[in-house]
Design a protein around this motif. Structure first.
Motif, PDB file in Angstrom:
ATOM      1  N   ASN A  40     -45.578  31.664  13.013  1.00  0.00           N
ATOM      2  CA  ASN A  40     -45.140  31.544  14.407  1.00  0.00           C
ATOM      3  C   ASN A  40     -44.979  30.076  14.813  1.00  0.00           C
ATOM      4  O   ASN A  40     -43.969  29.688  15.414  1.00  0.00           O
ATOM      5  N   ALA A  41     -45.964  29.259  14.458  1.00  0.00           N
ATOM      6  CA  ALA A  41     -45.915  27.834  14.825  1.00  0.00           C
ATOM      7  C   ALA A  41     -44.809  27.104  14.073  1.00  0.00           C
ATOM      8  O   ALA A  41     -44.071  26.300  14.658  1.00  0.00           O
ATOM      9  N   LYS A  42     -44.659  27.397  12.780  1.00  0.00           N
ATOM     10  CA  LYS A  42     -43.663  26.675  11.989  1.00  0.00           C
ATOM     11  C   LYS A  42     -42.246  27.101  12.359  1.00  0.00           C
ATOM     12  O   LYS A  42     -41.336  26.263  12.434  1.00  0.00           O
ATOM     13  N   ALA A  43     -42.053  28.392  12.596  1.00  0.00           N
ATOM     14  CA  ALA A  43     -40.724  28.862  12.996  1.00  0.00           C
ATOM     15  C   ALA A  43     -40.303  28.221  14.316  1.00  0.00           C
ATOM     16  O   ALA A  43     -39.147  27.808  14.485  1.00  0.00           O
ATOM     17  N   SER A  44     -41.230  28.122  15.248  1.00  0.00           N
ATOM     18  CA  SER A  44     -40.938  27.491  16.538  1.00  0.00           C
ATOM     19  C   SER A  44     -40.585  26.021  16.354  1.00  0.00           C
ATOM     20  O   SER A  44     -39.620  25.516  16.955  1.00  0.00           O
ATOM     21  N   TRP A  45     -41.345  25.330  15.516  1.00  0.00           N
ATOM     22  CA  TRP A  45     -41.098  23.912  15.225  1.00  0.00           C
ATOM     23  C   TRP A  45     -39.724  23.715  14.589  1.00  0.00           C
ATOM     24  O   TRP A  45     -38.977  22.805  14.965  1.00  0.00           O
ATOM     25  N   GLY A  50     -33.430  22.245  15.211  1.00  0.00           N
ATOM     26  CA  GLY A  50     -32.081  22.524  14.760  1.00  0.00           C
ATOM     27  C   GLY A  50     -31.914  23.489  13.610  1.00  0.00           C
ATOM     28  O   GLY A  50     -30.811  23.641  13.085  1.00  0.00           O
ATOM     29  N   TRP A  51     -32.974  24.180  13.208  1.00  0.00           N
ATOM     30  CA  TRP A  51     -32.872  25.120  12.093  1.00  0.00           C
ATOM     31  C   TRP A  51     -32.604  26.537  12.593  1.00  0.00           C
ATOM     32  O   TRP A  51     -33.103  26.945  13.632  1.00  0.00           O
ATOM     33  N   ILE A  52     -31.821  27.263  11.819  1.00  0.00           N
ATOM     34  CA  ILE A  52     -31.701  28.708  11.989  1.00  0.00           C
ATOM     35  C   ILE A  52     -32.816  29.324  11.144  1.00  0.00           C
ATOM     36  O   ILE A  52     -32.999  28.951   9.984  1.00  0.00           O
ATOM     37  N   VAL A  53     -33.584  30.238  11.723  1.00  0.00           N
ATOM     38  CA  VAL A  53     -34.749  30.797  11.028  1.00  0.00           C
ATOM     39  C   VAL A  53     -34.572  32.294  10.798  1.00  0.00           C
ATOM     40  O   VAL A  53     -34.156  33.032  11.701  1.00  0.00           O
ATOM     41  N   LYS A  54     -34.857  32.728   9.575  1.00  0.00           N
ATOM     42  CA  LYS A  54     -34.925  34.143   9.252  1.00  0.00           C
ATOM     43  C   LYS A  54     -36.304  34.431   8.677  1.00  0.00           C
ATOM     44  O   LYS A  54     -36.842  33.624   7.909  1.00  0.00           O
ATOM     45  N   ILE A  55     -36.880  35.564   9.053  1.00  0.00           N
ATOM     46  CA  ILE A  55     -38.182  35.963   8.525  1.00  0.00           C
ATOM     47  C   ILE A  55     -38.066  37.372   7.958  1.00  0.00           C
ATOM     48  O   ILE A  55     -37.697  38.312   8.672  1.00  0.00           O
ATOM     49  N   PHE A  56     -38.366  37.518   6.669  1.00  0.00           N
ATOM     50  CA  PHE A  56     -38.397  38.821   6.017  1.00  0.00           C
ATOM     51  C   PHE A  56     -39.850  39.183   5.731  1.00  0.00           C
ATOM     52  O   PHE A  56     -40.613  38.350   5.237  1.00  0.00           O
ATOM     53  N   TYR A  57     -40.225  40.418   6.053  1.00  0.00           N
ATOM     54  CA  TYR A  57     -41.627  40.813   5.895  1.00  0.00           C
ATOM     55  C   TYR A  57     -41.736  42.203   5.299  1.00  0.00           C
ATOM     56  O   TYR A  57     -40.766  42.962   5.239  1.00  0.00           O
ATOM     57  N   ILE A  58     -42.964  42.527   4.866  1.00  0.00           N
ATOM     58  CA  ILE A  58     -43.189  43.749   4.101  1.00  0.00           C
ATOM     59  C   ILE A  58     -43.809  44.863   4.939  1.00  0.00           C
ATOM     60  O   ILE A  58     -43.368  46.007   4.891  1.00  0.00           O
ATOM     61  N   ALA A  59     -44.850  44.535   5.708  1.00  0.00           N
ATOM     62  CA  ALA A  59     -45.612  45.559   6.426  1.00  0.00           C
ATOM     63  C   ALA A  59     -45.253  45.605   7.903  1.00  0.00           C
ATOM     64  O   ALA A  59     -45.251  44.580   8.581  1.00  0.00           O
ATOM     65  N   LYS A  60     -44.956  46.801   8.385  1.00  0.00           N
ATOM     66  CA  LYS A  60     -44.644  46.984   9.803  1.00  0.00           C
ATOM     67  C   LYS A  60     -45.931  47.096  10.613  1.00  0.00           C
ATOM     68  O   LYS A  60     -47.013  47.305  10.079  1.00  0.00           O
ATOM     69  N   GLY A  61     -45.785  46.993  11.932  1.00  0.00           N
ATOM     70  CA  GLY A  61     -46.935  47.117  12.819  1.00  0.00           C
ATOM     71  C   GLY A  61     -46.611  46.555  14.185  1.00  0.00           C
ATOM     72  O   GLY A  61     -45.466  46.172  14.469  1.00  0.00           O
TER      73      GLY A  61
END
Length: 426
Positions: A40-45, A50-61
């Motif tokens: 969360n902190a790094k994506a915000s930073w 100026g970065w486009i951020v994508k996050i892929f994850y395994i477990a839902k919740g």
């Protein structure tokens, strides 16, 4: 083309004319733990710079952190299965899912957190001619096959393999340098506890001795911690209050812990579940904290006496800032101590500790991604590991392919869902 001006600040990068993509592969963005706080902190930073951020994850919740809610669509069921079990055609299809209609960016960086996601990260980076950072954030690592070890050594030689403690990578690759492979997970514990109201505070007794723990209940040390707290409580004349902040999707794990704790008549358990942020008043009410890693550091910053636990043997390391500086693994000179012994230490000095805490202010820290920035901007040899050579154990492939023949990959997903329903993963 790069009109970016570098600043001397460790926390800012001027926005560039470049089109930059940063991809995370993480176990989950649901609930709250050290990994979620870090991402969360790094994506915000990154986004601020100026970065486009994508996050892929395994477990839902349930996604608790507001900054991660916009990445809910990043769930990728392919990540639930071993990379080496996919055919070349299937891997290409998964890459297309990840990238969508666009693969051309001026700069691409991929960051992965486990052996399996690291293989996907390497493949994605190769396809996009980007850089892949392998950052093993788990407190414990699974056994390695020879091919995985070869892959990790390759990333080590590229200076793109890191762990969350100085001993993390050397514990699996003895030739690794503890200093250069240590990368602090910024954002896990730098925030200060807010002074907010929480109705649950009114239910906490003011009498007795209050223990606080924060973390996922499926962590391996939790069962031993429950036994130690019961032993400690049984030897006290005053009641013991145990506040548990954290939860688990595994009902059996939770029930087994509660069964242990319910047996001790002098122990009053207050289950708070996932809570973020943890209110300042709870830290102030606690006489002691027990746990490890970022949560221990957070409690220590709020001036709560904090007992840290070794992630390998689940025994106590010491009292943070007093008898140890270690939050995850003890050093070779630190003895293995029962958690109950450290609890007695804090209890026997509780009056002096309370008086001292009244004179101390919380420790304030700032998130500092300067080391992360240096890794992102470092020269890269544009070489990639041939991940196609990484193989499963033969017996696993036979079993996997046999099930797959029955009904294809969709059948495997159904089988995995049923397994999770009746035998939740720990």
């Amino acid at each position: 083309m790069d009109s970016c001006k570098k600043t001397e600040s460790n926390r800012q990068i001027s926005v560039c004319a470049e089109d930059k993509l940063y991809v995370f592969f993480t176990p989950s963005i649901a609930n709250v733990g050290g990994g979620q706080l870090y991402v969360n902190a790094k994506a915000s930073w990154l986004e601020k710079n100026g970065w486009i951020v994508k996050i892929f994850y395994i477990a839902k919740g349930n996604i608790v952190l507001d900054g991660l809610k916009k990445y809910e669509n990043g769930y990728l069921n392919a990540l639930e299965f071993r990379f080496s079990s996919f055919s070349l055609k299937e891997r290409e299809s998964v890459l297309e899912q990840m990238l969508g209609d666009r693969i051309n960016y001026d700069k691409i960086v991929v960051e992965s957190y486990s052996y399996e996601t690291a293989l996907w990260g390497e493949l994605l980076a190769r396809k996009c001619k980007g850089k892949h950072i392998c950052y093993l954030i788990n407190e414990q690592h699974l056994p390695m096959t020879k091919s995985i070890k070869s892959f990790l050594n390759f990333k080590l030689q590229q200076n793109l393999l890191f762990g969350i403690t100085p001993t993390n990578i050397p514990s699996i690759l003895p030739d690794a340098n503890p200093e250069t492979t240590f990368l602090r997970a910024e954002g896990c514990s730098q925030f200060s506890a807010p002074d907010i109201d929480d109705n649950r505070m009114e239910k906490l007794p003011e009498d007795g001795f209050t223990i606080l723990s924060i973390g996922r209940l499926e962590k391996p040390y939790m069962r031993n911690l429950a036994d130690e707290i019961c032993f400690f409580s049984s030897h006290l004349e005053v009641p013991v209050n145990y506040v548990m902040v954290g939860d688990t999707p595994d009902k059996d794990v939770k029930d087994s812990l509660m069964a242990i704790l319910d047996k001790e008549p002098n122990l009053r358990v207050f289950f708070w579940g996932y809570t973020f942020p943890v209110p300042k008043r709870l830290y102030q009410r606690a006489d002691v904290f027990v746990g490890c890693a970022g949560s221990a550091h957070s409690a220590y910053k709020e001036r709560v006496p904090s007992i840290t636990i070794d992630a390998n043997d689940y025994q106590g390391i010491g009292i943070l800032g007093e008898t140890t500086e270690n939050r995850l693994y003890r050093n070779s000179k630190e003895p293995c101590m029962p958690v109950s012994e450290l609890l007695f230490n804090v209890y026997n000095t509780r009056v002096e500790r309370r008086l001292r805490r009244q004179t101390l202010k919380p420790i304030v820290e700032e998130v500092d991604f300067s080391r992360h920035l240096a890794i992102i901007e470092a020269e890269f040899d544009n070489e990639y590991y041939p991940v196609e050579t990484v193989k499963n154990k033969i017996w696993f492939d036979i079993l996997y392919n046999s099930i797959k023949l029955i009904g294809g990959r969709s059948f495997l997903y159904k089988m995995k869902s049923l397994k999770q329903m009746f035998f939740p993963s720990r």
